[in-house]
Design a protein around this motif. Structure first.
Motif, mmCIF file in Angstrom:
data_model
loop_
_atom_site.group_PDB
_atom_site.id
_atom_site.type_symbol
_atom_site.label_atom_id
_atom_site.label_comp_id
_atom_site.label_asym_id
_atom_site.label_seq_id
_atom_site.Cartn_x
_atom_site.Cartn_y
_atom_site.Cartn_z
ATOM 1 N N LYS A 1 1.919 4.184 -4.389
ATOM 2 C CA LYS A 1 3.245 4.806 -4.300
ATOM 3 C C LYS A 1 3.386 5.951 -5.297
ATOM 4 O O LYS A 1 4.338 6.700 -5.239
ATOM 5 N N ALA A 2 2.454 6.025 -6.260
ATOM 6 C CA ALA A 2 2.536 6.991 -7.372
ATOM 7 C C ALA A 2 3.663 6.637 -8.332
ATOM 8 O O ALA A 2 4.083 7.462 -9.139
ATOM 9 N N TYR A 3 4.205 5.438 -8.203
ATOM 10 C CA TYR A 3 5.090 4.909 -9.245
ATOM 11 C C TYR A 3 4.930 3.400 -9.292
ATOM 12 O O TYR A 3 4.568 2.780 -8.291
ATOM 13 N N GLN A 4 5.199 2.847 -10.449
ATOM 14 C CA GLN A 4 5.141 1.405 -10.619
ATOM 15 C C GLN A 4 6.570 0.909 -10.764
ATOM 16 O O GLN A 4 7.345 1.493 -11.537
ATOM 17 N N VAL A 5 6.938 -0.138 -10.033
ATOM 18 C CA VAL A 5 8.272 -0.716 -10.208
ATOM 19 C C VAL A 5 8.218 -1.647 -11.410
ATOM 20 O O VAL A 5 7.423 -2.576 -11.453
ATOM 21 N N SER A 6 9.062 -1.337 -12.411
ATOM 22 C CA SER A 6 9.038 -2.056 -13.679
ATOM 23 C C SER A 6 10.485 -2.184 -14.177
ATOM 24 O O SER A 6 11.414 -1.874 -13.434
ATOM 25 N N GLN A 7 10.658 -2.651 -15.395
ATOM 26 C CA GLN A 7 12.018 -2.754 -15.955
ATOM 27 C C GLN A 7 12.037 -2.068 -17.307
ATOM 28 O O GLN A 7 11.399 -2.521 -18.237
ATOM 29 N N THR B 1 0.836 -1.201 0.000
ATOM 30 C CA THR B 1 0.000 0.000 0.000
ATOM 31 C C THR B 1 0.872 1.252 0.000
ATOM 32 O O THR B 1 0.370 2.366 0.183
ATOM 33 N N GLY B 2 2.180 1.051 -0.167
ATOM 34 C CA GLY B 2 3.074 2.197 -0.364
ATOM 35 C C GLY B 2 3.241 3.101 0.840
ATOM 36 O O GLY B 2 3.382 4.309 0.704
ATOM 37 N N MET B 3 3.249 2.511 2.057
ATOM 38 C CA MET B 3 3.437 3.342 3.248
ATOM 39 C C MET B 3 4.868 3.884 3.279
ATOM 40 O O MET B 3 5.813 3.165 2.964
ATOM 41 N N TYR C 1 6.959 9.607 -18.080
ATOM 42 C CA TYR C 1 6.958 8.749 -16.892
ATOM 43 C C TYR C 1 8.159 9.001 -15.977
ATOM 44 O O TYR C 1 8.257 8.424 -14.912
ATOM 45 N N ARG C 2 9.077 9.850 -16.426
ATOM 46 C CA ARG C 2 10.274 10.169 -15.609
ATOM 47 C C ARG C 2 10.863 8.888 -15.008
ATOM 48 O O ARG C 2 11.032 8.762 -13.813
ATOM 49 N N PHE D 1 0.807 9.422 -11.591
ATOM 50 C CA PHE D 1 -0.059 9.710 -10.465
ATOM 51 C C PHE D 1 -1.471 9.274 -10.785
ATOM 52 O O PHE D 1 -2.138 9.856 -11.606
ATOM 53 N N TYR D 2 -1.885 8.212 -10.133
ATOM 54 C CA TYR D 2 -3.232 7.708 -10.338
ATOM 55 C C TYR D 2 -3.601 6.949 -9.067
ATOM 56 O O TYR D 2 -2.760 6.246 -8.504
ATOM 57 N N PRO D 3 -4.844 7.076 -8.595
ATOM 58 C CA PRO D 3 -5.142 6.516 -7.266
ATOM 59 C C PRO D 3 -5.064 4.994 -7.145
ATOM 60 O O PRO D 3 -5.044 4.471 -6.036
#
Ligand code: ADP
Ligand code: MG
Ligand code: ZN
Length: 477
Positions: A88-94, A42-44, A269-270, A82-84
């Motif tokens: 975390k407001a970011y997705q971990v990807s490659q 939940t990105g705390m 996407y920075r 940024f989307y609810p």
């Protein structure tokens, strides 16, 4: 002018690891909203991800099956948006060093074979789900899916028709299911595709400008969407217009696609390297180990069923079209040693029951041992084929024990020829009209008399002796 359709796919496959990609939460589908969550997914603030090794293993498996090179040193990047649904407001990807690259898959459409290139496969985390509540005019969010591991399989823009796309998706789905990396339940969203479509005049080298339809999860919708989109773009070009690069939404009910937003670029996407996770180093021995444990894939199975068990190409194709069918066939054959009989039962009765009860192959719940016992009952002459069908249905629906069931229900075949003979005498006496018909050359009458005899013997007679005895008696009339 003649145009050619060009399609490239980004397919997302949800992995069936027990736990999520960066925490210990379950990946199970559904559940009460926000019960499969923890501070990590939940990105705390202050929580840190820990890589799930199983995800890497599944990615290697998929990469090997799709003929990819495995990137020995790969790493994660942050894709910011940024989307609810993304706490975390970011997705971990490659982005820069995906785990698999340069693969290919062979497909076949109308007897023509061709390769579809796999640009890359990368690992990433899934986002949560938004639920729009029209009653309270608000949007609720469920993070259960957040952090479920995904593979994104990016193809080259090698497809030239909707049929090629469906052939590829079908094959990809089969392979993933056989590998055990995903259940690929499209209705639950565990396999979904972003469909990129463009058109170009035949003969032109450069690709046209594409549109993209995201998160499509039905083959039928994908097929129609490609054809619609191709036609729409051709019309624009024919009118002297320009196709704009954009994300479009496919509306299944309206059977049309609609503009959603202009396409975002990678710089929007920075992207930057994920600082909370170490790069992943994959040793040769790990790859060798995964390779030697790869399950047999559908194509290899099909070929083996034909050469080893003598199945027809068609039957072998149907049986290997779903992992559960193939395993049921193989395991049953291993017990009873009668591949042809098992094949007939699967192709006939099982297929009929699946369609009658709208059951998917993955939901088949039939023990191979029971099917093998049933086949032995038939081939040992203990029950006849019709009774066999009835017993199989009972196994399928109610999981009965065939030997016990046959005994309890008194279904054992009657091999008492004098009883059959007496019954036939009675049937002949009771049906003078049919006897006349038979004498008059009506073949149908014979079948009717067999049927009456069978009925009188409660379906348990040996059809062969009924036929023989009846024939003999009629010839003497
Ligand atoms: P992005 O990541 O911005 O969506 P990519 O370059 O990674 O874009 O391509 C995504 C998918 O779109 C790939 O499967 C690729 O083959 C496909 N694609 C790219 N250009 C085209 C085009 N002009 N027509 C059809 N498909 C395309
Ligand atoms: Mg894309
Ligand atoms: Zn969690």
């Amino acid at each position: 002018m003649n145009y050619e359709t060009v399609v490239g796919l980004e397919v997302h496959v949800e992995l069936s690891t027990k736990s999520k990609i960066f925490c210990g939460c379950t990946t199970e589908f559904g559940g009460e909203p926000n019960t499969h969550v923890c501070p990590v997914c939940t990105g705390m603030p202050g929580s840190l991800p820990v890589m799930n090794k199983g995800v890497v293993e599944f990615a290697i498996r998929a990469g090997l099956a799709l003929n990819c090179e495995i990137t020995r040193y790969n790493k994660f990047d942050r894709k910011n948006y940024f989307y609810p649904d993304l706490p975390k407001a970011y997705q971990v990807s490659q982005l820069y060093l995906p785990i698999c690259q340069n693969g290919k898959v062979e497909i076949e459409v109308d007897g023509v074979k061709k390769y579809i290139g796999i640009h890359e496969i990368h690992m990433e985390e899934d986002a949560g789900k938004l639920i729009h509540d029209p009653w309270d005019d608000c949007t609720l969010v469920d993070y259960n899916r957040c952090g479920v591991p995904l593979l994104e399989i990016v193809s080259e823009a090698d497809f030239r028709s909707a049929d090629e796309v469906i052939a590829y998706l079908t094959k990809l789905r089969d392979i993933m299911m056989y590998l055990g990396v995903s259940d690929c339940k499209m209705q639950e969203g565990s396999m979904r595709a972003d469909v990129n479509v463009s058109v170009r005049p035949v003969g032109q080298k450069e690709f046209g400008t594409r549109s993209e339809m995201k998160n499509m999860n039905s083959f039928k919708a994908i097929y129609r969407a490609i054809n619609f989109e191709s036609k729409r773009q051709i019309e624009i070009l024919e009118d002297g217009g320009k196709v704009v690069q954009e994300t479009r939404r496919w509306d299944e009910n309206k059977d049309a696609s609609f503009a959603m937003r202009s396409k975002e670029n990678a710089q929007d996407y920075r992207y930057f390297p994920e600082p909370d996770l170490l790069p992943i180093e994959i040793s040769d021995s790990w790859i060798e180990d995964v390779k030697s444990n790869l399950p047999e894939l559908p194509e290899a199975k099909r070929a083996r069923y034909i050469s080893e068990f003598g199945l027809s190409e068609y039957d072998a194709g149907v049986i290997t079209s779903a992992k559960q069918l193939a395993y049921l066939f193989e395991d049953t054959t291993a017990i009873c040693g009668k591949p042809k009989e098992v094949c007939n039962l699967v192709m006939g009765e099982l297929m009929r029951l699946l369609s009658e009860t709208s059951t998917l192959p993955e939901d088949i719940n039939v023990e191979p041992k029971k099917v093998a016992d049933l086949i032995n009952l038939i081939s040992d002459g203990k029950i006849n084929r019709n009774v066999g069908k009835e017993v199989f249905e009972e196994i399928f629906r109610n999981d009965v024990e065939p030997v016990k069931y046959v005994e309890e229900k008194g279904l054992l075949m009657l091999n008492d020829d004098s009883l059959v003979s007496d019954t036939i005498d009675k049937v002949i006496a009771d049906n003078p009209k049919s006897i006349e018909d038979f004498k008059g050359g009506k073949e149908k009458a014979f079948g009717f008399l067999v049927g009456q005899t069978m009925k009188a013997l409660k379906g348990k007679a040996n059809p062969k002796s009924v036929n023989e005895i009846l024939k003999e008696k009629l010839s003497k009339l």
